[in-house]
Design a protein around this motif. Structure first.
Motif, PDB file in Angstrom:
ATOM      1  N   GLU A 128     -10.845   7.850  -0.490  1.00 24.77           N
ATOM      2  CA  GLU A 128     -10.161   7.542   0.308  1.00 24.77           C
ATOM      3  C   GLU A 128     -10.512   8.234   1.694  1.00 24.77           C
ATOM      4  OE1 GLU A 128      -6.207   7.731  -0.843  1.00 24.77           O
ATOM      5  OE2 GLU A 128      -6.158   5.772  -1.826  1.00 24.77           O
ATOM      6  N   ALA A 158     -10.166   8.424   9.650  1.00 30.95           N
ATOM      7  CA  ALA A 158     -10.452   7.181  10.077  1.00 30.95           C
ATOM      8  C   ALA A 158     -10.313   7.377  11.715  1.00 30.95           C
ATOM      9  CB  ALA A 158      -8.844   6.236  10.150  1.00 30.95           C
ATOM     10  N   ALA A 212      -0.494   4.644   1.137  1.00 35.42           N
ATOM     11  CA  ALA A 212      -0.573   4.742   2.618  1.00 35.42           C
ATOM     12  C   ALA A 212       0.571   5.127   3.375  1.00 35.42           C
ATOM     13  CB  ALA A 212      -1.325   3.610   3.163  1.00 35.42           C
ATOM     14  N   GLN A 231       0.814  -1.048  -0.010  1.00 35.67           N
ATOM     15  CA  GLN A 231       0.035   0.097   0.021  1.00 35.67           C
ATOM     16  C   GLN A 231       0.922   1.213  -0.103  1.00 35.67           C
ATOM     17  OE1 GLN A 231      -3.156  -0.374   3.010  1.00 35.67           O
ATOM     18  NE2 GLN A 231      -2.319  -2.392   3.446  1.00 35.67           N
ATOM     19  N   HIS A 274     -10.108   6.661   5.156  1.00 39.04           N
ATOM     20  CA  HIS A 274      -8.651   6.550   5.366  1.00 39.04           C
ATOM     21  C   HIS A 274      -8.099   7.852   6.189  1.00 39.04           C
ATOM     22  CE1 HIS A 274      -4.318   6.071   5.662  1.00 39.04           C
ATOM     23  NE2 HIS A 274      -3.969   6.812   4.685  1.00 39.04           N
ATOM     24  N   LYS A 277     -17.187   6.350   5.405  1.00 38.74           N
ATOM     25  CA  LYS A 277     -17.227   5.113   5.008  1.00 38.74           C
ATOM     26  C   LYS A 277     -18.512   5.041   4.180  1.00 38.74           C
ATOM     27  CE  LYS A 277     -14.647   2.573   8.619  1.00 38.74           C
ATOM     28  NZ  LYS A 277     -14.905   1.469   9.773  1.00 38.74           N
TER      29      LYS A 277
END
Length: 435
Positions: free
Chosen positions: A273, A279, A92, A89, A276, A289
């Motif tokens: 995203e 989060a 990330a 990833q 993310h 989400k």
């Protein structure tokens, strides 16, 4: 600052680092490795640098050295993710590394001013961007642009910004009222009009809405939406990106729709995203989400909902230039090609290296103009080899970069978005019926 260091030294980050098995398959996919040919300018090399920070081998007072140089050279095109057999990833891993670099560097006064104006005073405000586009239209119409380019008087970063100004026709439409479906109704969608896209490439947005309506969708455009925050994430300003994300979630989730449709690959990836990005936000993590589950790239959406296939003939040779964030981030590459192949008469010719970046990469072509130009030159050689007179793309930054690239390479070609091609086909079909 301590939070970023904690993240880079966390067990979760280590697990992401350990996914890399150092096989090197990412090297040939990396544009900066192609330019520099150095290990540290490849994804594998940058992961080694990130690992050194994680293990404490690069102290905080050394972040501004080689670590910063090679991290900031990365385009974040994520071609390495597609090439990687281990599912690393990379995006990330890269984002907190960039944030760490930003916290340790001291930008020049000029750079701070440009960032403050561009990222905080313009991009979140479409009205201001439209005023800027109107002023630049006058700059073009008066011939001042030609004079400035001939004299070559601008410093590198401003010259890079000026180079990607498209031919402007600042004609805007009012999106505040819902646009009804044409013909049989198949649903209701929310449309993300973006910031730079609406100000500088308004015809793309207008074509998007027409194409969605023609395929049976009522289109609503919540006017409280703002910039997606992708540019802010690209340069490590994640707190600013989070603020923009919250505003978009509030604006777009307030509507009862089957999908949130976006026509820019980079913006679409940023929107998808948000979970993310948010989060750790107790108020927005779950809402992010739900929001992301509704986001669809316009190519992705139309490929599944093309209830009115285009019938107007376009006898033209075209090539499709992938948006990196659409191809590698969203994994949407087949759908735009399928839509183009549905246009009667259009001959689609593939590039030799369709997975390579054009050098736009968010604000990379402004922040790193010399490297971006080398990446763009390689892309335009690939485009020229196809013999295409139509260059098609699906992302705001790519669109602007390719217009500049076509001009720089002296190619006889137009640059259009996929939805503009579909819209043109529908228009030609109507003209045939009127005869």
């Amino acid at each position: 600052m301590s939070q970023i260091i904690e993240l880079l030294r966390s067990e979760e980050y280590r697990k992401k680092l350990d996914q890399c098995i150092h096989c090197g398959l990412c090297l040939q996919a990396c544009p900066t490795y192609d330019v520099f040919g150095t290990e540290m300018d490849s994804p594998r090399g940058r992961i080694a640098l990130m690992r050194a920070v994680h293990e404490g081998k690069i102290a905080e007072d050394r972040i501004n050295g080689a670590f910063a140089t090679h991290i900031t050279r990365c385009l974040a095109c994520r071609a390495c993710e597609t090439a990687c057999p281990s599912g690393v990833q990379y995006g990330a891993l890269l984002e907190p590394a960039r944030e760490l670099v930003e916290h340790h560097r001291t930008p020049s006064l000029a750079e701070r001013a440009l960032r403050w104006i561009g990222l905080h005073q313009l991009m979140p405000y479409r009205g201001r961007l439209k005023l800027m586009a109107s002023a630049l239209w006058l700059y073009q119409k008066t011939g001042l642009q030609g004079l400035v380019r001939r004299l070559n008087v601008l410093p590198p970063h401003l010259r890079a910004m000026e180079a990607i100004i498209p031919p402007l026709t600042p004609h805007y439409v009012d999106y505040s009222a819902p646009a009804p479906a044409v013909g049989e109704r198949h649903g209701r969608v929310a449309f993300v009009i973006g910031c730079v896209q609406e100000a500088f490439l308004a015809p793309v947005n207008q074509a998007t809405r027409r194409v969605l309506r023609r395929n049976g969708f009522e289109v609503i455009t919540p006017m409280m939406q703002t910039c997606c925050g992708a540019a802010h994430v690209h340069i490590g300003e994640r707190d600013a990106a989070r603020a923009l994300a919250r505003r978009n979630i509030d604006a777009l989730l307030a509507e009862d729709v089957t999908a949130i449709v976006v026509n820019a690959g980079g913006c679409g990836l940023a929107l998808k995203e948000y979970p993310h990005l948010l989060a750790d936000d107790p108020l927005y993590a779950e809402r992010a989400k739900r929001f992301a589950s509704l986001v669809r790239d316009v190519n992705e959406f139309l490929a599944d909902h093309l209830y009115r296939p285009p019938r107007g003939e376009m006898r033209i040779r075209a090539t499709y230039v992938d948006s990196c964030h659409l191809r590698h981030g969203q994994r949407v590459s087949r759908q735009p090609r399928d839509l183009l192949r549905a246009v009667p008469g259009l001959e689609l010719v593939e590039l030799r290296q369709p997975d390579r970046c054009c050098g736009s990469a968010g604000v990379y072509n402004i922040a790193q103009p010399e490297i971006a130009d080398q990446v763009l030159d390689a892309k335009m050689k690939d485009v020229a080899a196809t013999g295409a007179t139509l260059v098609v793309t699906s992302n705001t930054g790519c669109h602007l970069q390719l217009i500049a690239g076509v001009r720089k390479a002296g190619l006889n070609a137009r640059v259009m978005h996929v939805v503009e091609v579909l819209d043109e086909s529908y228009r030609r079909e109507q003209e045939v019926w009127r005869r």
